[in-house]
Design a protein around this motif. Structure first.
Motif, PDB file in Angstrom:
ATOM      1  N   ASP A 117     -16.833  35.034 -86.528  1.00 16.55           N
ATOM      2  CA  ASP A 117     -16.778  33.570 -86.470  1.00 16.55           C
ATOM      3  C   ASP A 117     -16.482  33.036 -87.878  1.00 16.55           C
ATOM      4  OD1 ASP A 117     -16.953  30.953 -85.787  1.00 16.55           O
ATOM      5  OD2 ASP A 117     -19.050  30.989 -85.158  1.00 16.55           O
ATOM      6  N   ASP A 118     -15.284  33.381 -88.359  1.00 17.99           N
ATOM      7  CA  ASP A 118     -14.861  32.920 -89.676  1.00 17.99           C
ATOM      8  C   ASP A 118     -13.590  32.097 -89.516  1.00 17.99           C
ATOM      9  OD1 ASP A 118     -13.038  34.881 -89.060  1.00 17.99           O
ATOM     10  OD2 ASP A 118     -13.733  36.306 -90.568  1.00 17.99           O
ATOM     11  N   GLU A 119     -12.831  31.920 -90.583  1.00 23.49           N
ATOM     12  CA  GLU A 119     -11.678  31.016 -90.522  1.00 23.49           C
ATOM     13  C   GLU A 119     -10.629  31.485 -89.524  1.00 23.49           C
ATOM     14  OE1 GLU A 119      -8.718  28.546 -93.536  1.00 23.49           O
ATOM     15  OE2 GLU A 119     -10.215  29.929 -94.328  1.00 23.49           O
ATOM     16  N   ARG A 122     -11.979  31.421 -85.881  1.00 21.56           N
ATOM     17  CA  ARG A 122     -12.009  30.082 -85.288  1.00 21.56           C
ATOM     18  C   ARG A 122     -10.599  29.566 -85.003  1.00 21.56           C
ATOM     19  NH1 ARG A 122     -16.426  29.903 -88.809  1.00 21.56           N
ATOM     20  NH2 ARG A 122     -15.170  29.123 -90.557  1.00 21.56           N
ATOM     21  N   GLU A 125      -9.725  31.221 -81.856  1.00 20.92           N
ATOM     22  CA  GLU A 125     -10.568  30.595 -80.826  1.00 20.92           C
ATOM     23  C   GLU A 125      -9.966  29.266 -80.371  1.00 20.92           C
ATOM     24  OE1 GLU A 125     -14.840  28.215 -80.596  1.00 20.92           O
ATOM     25  OE2 GLU A 125     -14.145  29.094 -82.475  1.00 20.92           O
ATOM     26  N   GLN A 126      -9.560  28.435 -81.327  1.00 21.57           N
ATOM     27  CA  GLN A 126      -8.992  27.136 -80.993  1.00 21.57           C
ATOM     28  C   GLN A 126      -7.701  27.275 -80.191  1.00 21.57           C
ATOM     29  OE1 GLN A 126     -10.576  24.270 -81.477  1.00 21.57           O
ATOM     30  NE2 GLN A 126      -8.935  23.297 -80.307  1.00 21.57           N
ATOM     31  N   ILE A 150     -20.782  36.775 -83.179  1.00 23.04           N
ATOM     32  CA  ILE A 150     -20.229  35.669 -82.380  1.00 23.04           C
ATOM     33  C   ILE A 150     -21.058  35.380 -81.131  1.00 23.04           C
ATOM     34  CG2 ILE A 150     -17.918  36.282 -83.174  1.00 23.04           C
ATOM     35  CD1 ILE A 150     -17.318  37.262 -80.327  1.00 23.04           C
ATOM     36  N   LEU A 154     -19.957  31.319 -81.060  1.00 21.72           N
ATOM     37  CA  LEU A 154     -18.556  31.341 -80.647  1.00 21.72           C
ATOM     38  C   LEU A 154     -18.399  31.686 -79.175  1.00 21.72           C
ATOM     39  CD1 LEU A 154     -15.590  32.549 -82.758  1.00 21.72           C
ATOM     40  CD2 LEU A 154     -15.723  33.268 -80.390  1.00 21.72           C
ATOM     41  N   ARG A 157     -19.075  28.755 -76.960  1.00 27.07           N
ATOM     42  CA  ARG A 157     -18.000  27.765 -77.070  1.00 27.07           C
ATOM     43  C   ARG A 157     -16.816  28.161 -76.205  1.00 27.07           C
ATOM     44  NH1 ARG A 157     -19.030  27.878 -82.904  1.00 27.07           N
ATOM     45  NH2 ARG A 157     -17.075  29.004 -83.211  1.00 27.07           N
TER      46      ARG A 157
END
Length: 218
Positions: A117-119, A122, A125-126, A150, A154, A157
């Motif tokens: 769950d880092d840059e 994410r 993920e988006q 995560i 994450l 989400r």
């Protein structure tokens, strides 16, 4: 050592606690399934290759022996439609992954040992959430040990946004997760059954060199 120096009790201890019978049974079933799938795969390849020779005999007749050698050696279907691109490290791989995800029309299947769950985690993920909202089927398998970071944020989400999320071999007690040889070390993405990413790069900023992760989101 216990079995050697205390033979009787050591043997009993080994049979009760040293062998994971549940995992052994699970993987035995998987081996049977793999054999059945492999046999079907071989049959389909042979049929496909025979049809290729019938329809394109003139094109391959000069290299017929070479074609049969390839078929027997690797059981690979003969096709000129596939292409491969080598992506070195995360700075090359992740922009391609995000672009491919954004182009998905039907489904996205993603499976990783380490997903953080880092840059970059994410950012992917988006992209997955956006495609799920567009109606694309997204299925996500993560290793419950390798991707333990995560689990709390994450994963919920993703699930809240319509993505089917599954942990591989769920870990109930992290301190007792000593069966690392049973973990899922795959790193695979399949998009629409057309585009695939495979290889040894997990989803994490640590796989991106020279600060290139900042350019990924630009």
């Amino acid at each position: 050592m216990f079995a050697i120096f205390v033979p009787f009790f050591g043997m009993l201890f080994y049979f009760f606690f040293g062998i994971n019978y549940r995992h052994r049974k699970m993987y035995s079933k998987k081996l049977y399934g793999n054999d059945e799938l492999a046999n079907k795969f071989r049959h389909d390849i042979v049929q496909y290759s025979e049809q290729t020779f019938k329809e394109n005999g003139n094109a391959v007749i000069g290299n017929k022996e070479l074609a049969f050698m390839i078929l027997k050696d690797s059981m690979s279907p003969l096709t000129a439609k596939n292409s491969l691109k080598l992506l070195i490290n995360g700075e090359q791989k992740f922009p391609e992954v995000i672009n491919a995800i954004k182009s998905a029309k039907h489904h996205i299947h993603i499976e990783y040992y380490i997903y953080e769950d880092d840059e970059i985690g994410r950012a992917i993920e988006q992209a997955l959430i956006e495609k799920a909202k567009e109606g694309v089927t997204v299925r996500f398998i993560y290793d419950d040990f390798g991707s333990r970071s995560i689990r709390k944020k994450l994963v919920p989400r993703l699930a809240e946004n319509g993505i089917a999320v599954f942990p591989f071999l769920k870990v109930h007690f992290m301190l007792l997760a000593n069966r690392l040889n049973y973990r899922n070390h795959r790193k695979i993405i399949v998009i629409d059954g057309i585009t695939a990413f495979v290889g040894g790069i997990n989803v994490s900023d640590r796989y991106i060199n020279n600060g290139a992760e900042k350019a990924l989101l630009a």
